[in-house]
Design a protein around this motif. Sequence first.
Motif, PDB file in Angstrom:
ATOM      1  N   ASP A 114      31.232  75.636 -56.515  1.00 29.03           N
ATOM      2  CA  ASP A 114      31.510  74.376 -55.833  1.00 29.03           C
ATOM      3  C   ASP A 114      30.786  74.250 -54.497  1.00 29.03           C
ATOM      4  O   ASP A 114      30.135  73.242 -54.227  1.00 29.03           O
ATOM      5  N   PHE A 115      30.881  75.265 -53.646  1.00 26.92           N
ATOM      6  CA  PHE A 115      30.219  75.185 -52.342  1.00 26.92           C
ATOM      7  C   PHE A 115      28.712  75.008 -52.501  1.00 26.92           C
ATOM      8  O   PHE A 115      28.106  74.133 -51.879  1.00 26.92           O
ATOM      9  N   CYS A 116      28.094  75.831 -53.352  1.00 24.32           N
ATOM     10  CA  CYS A 116      26.645  75.743 -53.546  1.00 24.32           C
ATOM     11  C   CYS A 116      26.230  74.360 -54.033  1.00 24.32           C
ATOM     12  O   CYS A 116      25.266  73.776 -53.526  1.00 24.32           O
ATOM     13  N   LEU A 117      26.946  73.841 -55.004  1.00 24.08           N
ATOM     14  CA  LEU A 117      26.595  72.531 -55.550  1.00 24.08           C
ATOM     15  C   LEU A 117      26.754  71.427 -54.515  1.00 24.08           C
ATOM     16  O   LEU A 117      25.901  70.535 -54.409  1.00 24.08           O
ATOM     17  N   GLN A 118      27.830  71.483 -53.729  1.00 25.47           N
ATOM     18  CA  GLN A 118      28.001  70.469 -52.682  1.00 25.47           C
ATOM     19  C   GLN A 118      26.890  70.557 -51.637  1.00 25.47           C
ATOM     20  O   GLN A 118      26.348  69.536 -51.207  1.00 25.47           O
ATOM     21  N   LEU A 119      26.532  71.787 -51.241  1.00 20.61           N
ATOM     22  CA  LEU A 119      25.459  71.959 -50.253  1.00 20.61           C
ATOM     23  C   LEU A 119      24.119  71.509 -50.822  1.00 20.61           C
ATOM     24  O   LEU A 119      23.364  70.788 -50.152  1.00 20.61           O
ATOM     25  N   LEU A 120      23.819  71.903 -52.048  1.00 23.43           N
ATOM     26  CA  LEU A 120      22.555  71.496 -52.669  1.00 23.43           C
ATOM     27  C   LEU A 120      22.452  69.975 -52.787  1.00 23.43           C
ATOM     28  O   LEU A 120      21.390  69.396 -52.533  1.00 23.43           O
ATOM     29  N   ASN A 121      23.535  69.328 -53.160  1.00 23.46           N
ATOM     30  CA  ASN A 121      23.514  67.869 -53.266  1.00 23.46           C
ATOM     31  C   ASN A 121      23.348  67.200 -51.909  1.00 23.46           C
ATOM     32  O   ASN A 121      22.610  66.223 -51.782  1.00 23.46           O
ATOM     33  N   LYS A 122      24.005  67.722 -50.897  1.00 24.19           N
ATOM     34  CA  LYS A 122      23.846  67.147 -49.547  1.00 24.19           C
ATOM     35  C   LYS A 122      22.429  67.394 -49.035  1.00 24.19           C
ATOM     36  O   LYS A 122      21.794  66.504 -48.475  1.00 24.19           O
ATOM     37  N   PHE A 123      21.921  68.606 -49.249  1.00 23.59           N
ATOM     38  CA  PHE A 123      20.578  68.959 -48.793  1.00 23.59           C
ATOM     39  C   PHE A 123      19.510  68.214 -49.594  1.00 23.59           C
ATOM     40  O   PHE A 123      18.430  67.937 -49.095  1.00 23.59           O
ATOM     41  N   ASN A 124      19.829  67.905 -50.839  1.00 18.07           N
ATOM     42  CA  ASN A 124      18.933  67.180 -51.740  1.00 18.07           C
ATOM     43  C   ASN A 124      17.603  67.906 -51.929  1.00 18.07           C
ATOM     44  O   ASN A 124      16.538  67.299 -51.922  1.00 18.07           O
ATOM     45  N   GLY A 125      17.712  69.223 -52.073  1.00 18.39           N
ATOM     46  CA  GLY A 125      16.519  70.021 -52.285  1.00 18.39           C
ATOM     47  C   GLY A 125      16.885  71.445 -52.626  1.00 18.39           C
ATOM     48  O   GLY A 125      18.048  71.850 -52.524  1.00 18.39           O
ATOM     49  N   ALA A 126      15.880  72.217 -53.024  1.00 16.48           N
ATOM     50  CA  ALA A 126      16.078  73.607 -53.404  1.00 16.48           C
ATOM     51  C   ALA A 126      16.368  74.465 -52.180  1.00 16.48           C
ATOM     52  O   ALA A 126      15.843  74.231 -51.100  1.00 16.48           O
ATOM     53  N   ILE A 127      17.225  75.471 -52.388  1.00 17.24           N
ATOM     54  CA  ILE A 127      17.588  76.417 -51.345  1.00 17.24           C
ATOM     55  C   ILE A 127      17.314  77.818 -51.877  1.00 17.24           C
ATOM     56  O   ILE A 127      17.670  78.139 -53.018  1.00 17.24           O
ATOM     57  N   VAL A 128      16.674  78.642 -51.047  1.00 16.70           N
ATOM     58  CA  VAL A 128      16.443  80.036 -51.420  1.00 16.70           C
ATOM     59  C   VAL A 128      17.791  80.740 -51.530  1.00 16.70           C
ATOM     60  O   VAL A 128      18.729  80.448 -50.784  1.00 16.70           O
ATOM     61  N   SER A 129      17.882  81.664 -52.470  1.00 23.33           N
ATOM     62  CA  SER A 129      19.075  82.490 -52.623  1.00 23.33           C
ATOM     63  C   SER A 129      18.631  83.902 -52.970  1.00 23.33           C
ATOM     64  O   SER A 129      18.186  84.161 -54.081  1.00 23.33           O
ATOM     65  N   THR A 130      18.723  84.793 -52.002  1.00 24.55           N
ATOM     66  CA  THR A 130      18.389  86.191 -52.220  1.00 24.55           C
ATOM     67  C   THR A 130      19.546  87.039 -51.726  1.00 24.55           C
ATOM     68  O   THR A 130      20.240  86.650 -50.782  1.00 24.55           O
ATOM     69  N   SER A 131      19.793  88.150 -52.363  1.00 23.85           N
ATOM     70  CA  SER A 131      20.948  88.973 -52.008  1.00 23.85           C
ATOM     71  C   SER A 131      20.948  89.356 -50.537  1.00 23.85           C
ATOM     72  O   SER A 131      19.897  89.560 -49.925  1.00 23.85           O
ATOM     73  N   ALA A 132      22.139  89.460 -49.975  1.00 20.95           N
ATOM     74  CA  ALA A 132      22.330  89.668 -48.535  1.00 20.95           C
ATOM     75  C   ALA A 132      22.259  91.159 -48.181  1.00 20.95           C
ATOM     76  O   ALA A 132      23.228  91.772 -47.763  1.00 20.95           O
ATOM     77  N   ASN A 133      21.076  91.721 -48.391  1.00 27.37           N
ATOM     78  CA  ASN A 133      20.866  93.129 -48.069  1.00 27.37           C
ATOM     79  C   ASN A 133      19.415  93.353 -47.637  1.00 27.37           C
ATOM     80  O   ASN A 133      18.545  92.538 -47.927  1.00 27.37           O
ATOM     81  N   ILE A 134      19.196  94.472 -46.965  1.00 24.84           N
ATOM     82  CA  ILE A 134      17.843  94.898 -46.652  1.00 24.84           C
ATOM     83  C   ILE A 134      17.215  95.364 -47.959  1.00 24.84           C
ATOM     84  O   ILE A 134      17.881  96.009 -48.778  1.00 24.84           O
ATOM     85  N   SER A 135      15.967  95.048 -48.188  1.00 27.75           N
ATOM     86  CA  SER A 135      15.293  95.407 -49.428  1.00 27.75           C
ATOM     87  C   SER A 135      15.395  96.910 -49.683  1.00 27.75           C
ATOM     88  O   SER A 135      15.175  97.718 -48.792  1.00 27.75           O
ATOM     89  N   GLY A 136      15.777  97.255 -50.911  1.00 22.89           N
ATOM     90  CA  GLY A 136      15.922  98.654 -51.289  1.00 22.89           C
ATOM     91  C   GLY A 136      17.324  99.195 -51.122  1.00 22.89           C
ATOM     92  O   GLY A 136      17.660 100.238 -51.691  1.00 22.89           O
ATOM     93  N   GLU A 137      18.151  98.515 -50.328  1.00 27.40           N
ATOM     94  CA  GLU A 137      19.539  98.940 -50.161  1.00 27.40           C
ATOM     95  C   GLU A 137      20.397  98.286 -51.245  1.00 27.40           C
ATOM     96  O   GLU A 137      20.011  97.266 -51.821  1.00 27.40           O
ATOM     97  N   PRO A 138      21.576  98.851 -51.530  1.00 21.35           N
ATOM     98  CA  PRO A 138      22.428  98.267 -52.572  1.00 21.35           C
ATOM     99  C   PRO A 138      22.858  96.836 -52.232  1.00 21.35           C
ATOM    100  O   PRO A 138      23.053  96.498 -51.061  1.00 21.35           O
ATOM    101  N   THR A 139      22.997  96.035 -53.263  1.00 18.80           N
ATOM    102  CA  THR A 139      23.512  94.678 -53.096  1.00 18.80           C
ATOM    103  C   THR A 139      24.985  94.774 -52.716  1.00 18.80           C
ATOM    104  O   THR A 139      25.751  95.446 -53.402  1.00 18.80           O
ATOM    105  N   PRO A 140      25.396  94.116 -51.622  1.00 24.73           N
ATOM    106  CA  PRO A 140      26.813  94.184 -51.240  1.00 24.73           C
ATOM    107  C   PRO A 140      27.704  93.499 -52.279  1.00 24.73           C
ATOM    108  O   PRO A 140      27.363  92.441 -52.784  1.00 24.73           O
ATOM    109  N   ASN A 141      28.829  94.145 -52.577  1.00 23.56           N
ATOM    110  CA  ASN A 141      29.781  93.584 -53.544  1.00 23.56           C
ATOM    111  C   ASN A 141      30.773  92.636 -52.903  1.00 23.56           C
ATOM    112  O   ASN A 141      31.501  91.946 -53.596  1.00 23.56           O
ATOM    113  N   SER A 142      30.835  92.628 -51.575  1.00 24.72           N
ATOM    114  CA  SER A 142      31.752  91.735 -50.868  1.00 24.72           C
ATOM    115  C   SER A 142      31.183  91.464 -49.480  1.00 24.72           C
ATOM    116  O   SER A 142      30.256  92.146 -49.022  1.00 24.72           O
TER     117      SER A 142
END
Length: 186
Positions: A114-142
């Motif tokens: 829901d949040f992503c869709l509302q933001l994307l519709n308001k922004f009216n364009g593509a948004i980058v989405s990459t995991s919130a970690n330093i490259s090579g480190e584990p992807t955070p689970n929370s």
Amino acid sequence: MQDIINKAFETLKKGGLILYPTDTVWGIGCDASNSHAVEKIYKLKQRAESKALICLVANDVMLKTYIKNVPEVAYSYFNNNEKPTTIIYNNPQHLASNLIANDNTLAIRIPNHDFCLQLLNKFNGAIVSTSANISGEPTPNSFKEISSDILKGVDYVVNLPDKKTATKPSSIIKLHDDGSVQIIRK
């Protein structure tokens, strides 16, 4: 939630980075058409620009803005796949050049969040989405596992509960012009 969407929207419009929940994992995002913002993500993640990033779009109409020829098989993935699936498309357009892979492809997902869709519709364009970690480190689970370097490196942190976010990245497939499907990540 509207105030949070407005703050995230303003940050994106100014070329800033946001930290936000998606339908998979917490992501770092920016305006996918802003090469300076994309560069900031690569720098924050300490990631080589040769490693492509993923974008989110709100729907198939928005997708067609960035992918001129969406293969027909893509629609079955939108409509029938229960697991979040990112699709790699050929020949993207109207996006930051440093976002597009060397083989002229781009990975895009339509999130079920829901949040992503509302933001994307308001922004009216593509948004980058990459995991919130330093490259090579584990992807955070929370959210609590996100490093302080990432938290300090973004311009706005979306304050939404963790429980609506899955804890693993999306599947990634590549659609070829001949209609064949290649599984990149299950």
